[in-house]
Design an enzyme around this catalytic site. Structure first.
Site, short mmCIF file in Angstrom:
data_model
loop_
_atom_site.label_atom_id
_atom_site.label_comp_id
_atom_site.label_asym_id
_atom_site.label_seq_id
_atom_site.Cartn_x
_atom_site.Cartn_y
_atom_site.Cartn_z
N ASN A 1 -7.77 -0.03 -0.78
CA ASN A 1 -7.33 1.30 -1.19
C ASN A 1 -7.48 1.38 -2.70
O ASN A 1 -6.71 0.76 -3.42
CB ASN A 1 -5.87 1.49 -0.75
N LYS B 1 -6.91 3.89 -4.51
CA LYS B 1 -5.94 4.83 -5.10
C LYS B 1 -6.70 5.75 -6.07
O LYS B 1 -7.84 6.09 -5.81
CB LYS B 1 -4.78 4.06 -5.74
N HIS C 1 0.85 6.74 3.30
CA HIS C 1 1.05 5.71 2.27
C HIS C 1 2.33 6.02 1.50
O HIS C 1 2.65 7.18 1.25
CB HIS C 1 -0.15 5.67 1.32
N GLU D 1 3.05 5.90 -1.50
CA GLU D 1 2.86 6.71 -2.72
C GLU D 1 2.73 8.19 -2.36
O GLU D 1 3.14 9.06 -3.15
CB GLU D 1 1.63 6.20 -3.50
N GLU E 1 3.50 -2.03 4.60
CA GLU E 1 3.46 -2.18 3.15
C GLU E 1 4.86 -2.02 2.58
O GLU E 1 5.31 -0.88 2.34
CB GLU E 1 2.54 -1.11 2.54
N GLY F 1 1.90 -3.16 -5.87
CA GLY F 1 1.57 -3.07 -7.29
C GLY F 1 2.54 -3.82 -8.18
O GLY F 1 2.53 -3.63 -9.40
N SER G 1 0.41 -6.40 -2.96
CA SER G 1 0.07 -7.51 -3.87
C SER G 1 -0.73 -8.62 -3.17
O SER G 1 -0.58 -9.80 -3.52
CB SER G 1 1.33 -8.06 -4.53
#
Ligand code: 13P
Length: 251
Positions: free
Chosen positions: A13, A15, A96, A98, A166, A172, A211
């Site tokens: 991904n 992003k 996701h 985010e 996730e 991240g 990560s």
């Protein structure tokens, strides 16, 4: 025949990263996909078409990072799954964390995005994950179960749905979940899928994300119900992503 053995999938991904110059990274990934796994990169929507053209005829698939629920209409700035598919996407990331945070996507909305992805004939990668506060409160499995059931339309099969766990606190942050934590969640998800889908529950690919890098991938892929990874930062460079694909193929 419904598959009862999950495919292995190494997914990246990007992003909101990447440019036309970064297509060389996709070409290098495409040239190095090992036998026995599926590989996917999800670039920003502007790069889906160019990336699909750059890797055409290779084993690397291209995906979108989000879609609108509708096929078309007055939704300025949004993209439908059909549009992503026409540009060359075969997968769409749905839900996701985010998106859940930045765009306040709820389980109901994510369920519509998964349905839209299927309507367009694409594979949905449904992302679920708990926050650190939810984990610390001991609610991880309950939260994930709710997200799973709440975000899934009728009609899921191992061919049209991949699930990505996730944990929000591992995205991240460089803080990868411990293998025991991942195993607990993935084993629970597999059991839930069995409850919902019977024998077919064994066939859904369960990805871990948060990560992931070449150094921690082998320990994660060694777990019984980890069938691949959804990789953020380490998917931007072929030199980082190719070893992850190789670790998956070797697992
Ligand atoms: P990182 O691998 O950068 O932690 O991102 C994970 C992720 O959110 C993939 O969708």
């Amino acid at each position: 025949m419904t598959r009862t053995t999950p495919r292995k999938l190494a997914a990246g991904n990007w992003k909101m990263n990447g440019s036309m110059a970064a297509l060389d990274e996709a070409r290098a990934v495409a040239a190095a996909v090992p036998d026995g796994i599926d590989a996917l990169l999800c670039p920003p929507a502007t790069l889906i078409g160019p990336m699909a053209a750059a890797v055409e005829g290779t084993a690397l698939s291209v995906g979108g990072q989000a879609c609108h629920a509708a096929a078309s209409g007055a939704h300025t700035g949004d993209l439908s799954a059909e549009m992503l598919g026409e540009a060359g996407a075969r997968y769409v990331l749905c839900g996701h964390s985010e998106r859940r945070t930045d765009h306040e996507e709820t389980d109901d909305m994510v369920r519509d995005h998964v349905a839209a992805t299927w309507r367009a004939g694409l594979v949905a990668v449904l992302c679920i994950g708990e926050t650190l506060a939810q984990r610390d409160a001991g609610h991880t499995l309950a939260v994930l179960g709710e997200q799973l059931v709440g975000s899934l339309p009728e009609g899921a099969t191992p061919d049209n749905l991949v699930i990505a766990y996730e944990p929000v606190w591992a995205i991240g942050t460089g803080r990868v979940a411990e293998p025991a934590q991942v195993a607990e969640v993935h084993d629970d998800l597999r059991a839930r899928l069995g409850d919902i889908f019977g024998d077919a529950g064994a066939g859904f690919a369960l990805l871990y994300g948060g990560s992931v890098k070449a150094s921690n991938a082998p320990d994660l892929f060694a777990l019984a119900n980890v069938d691949g990874a959804l990789v953020g930062g380490a998917s931007l460079k072929a030199t980082d992503f190719v070893p992850i694909m190789e670790a998956l193929a070797a697992s």
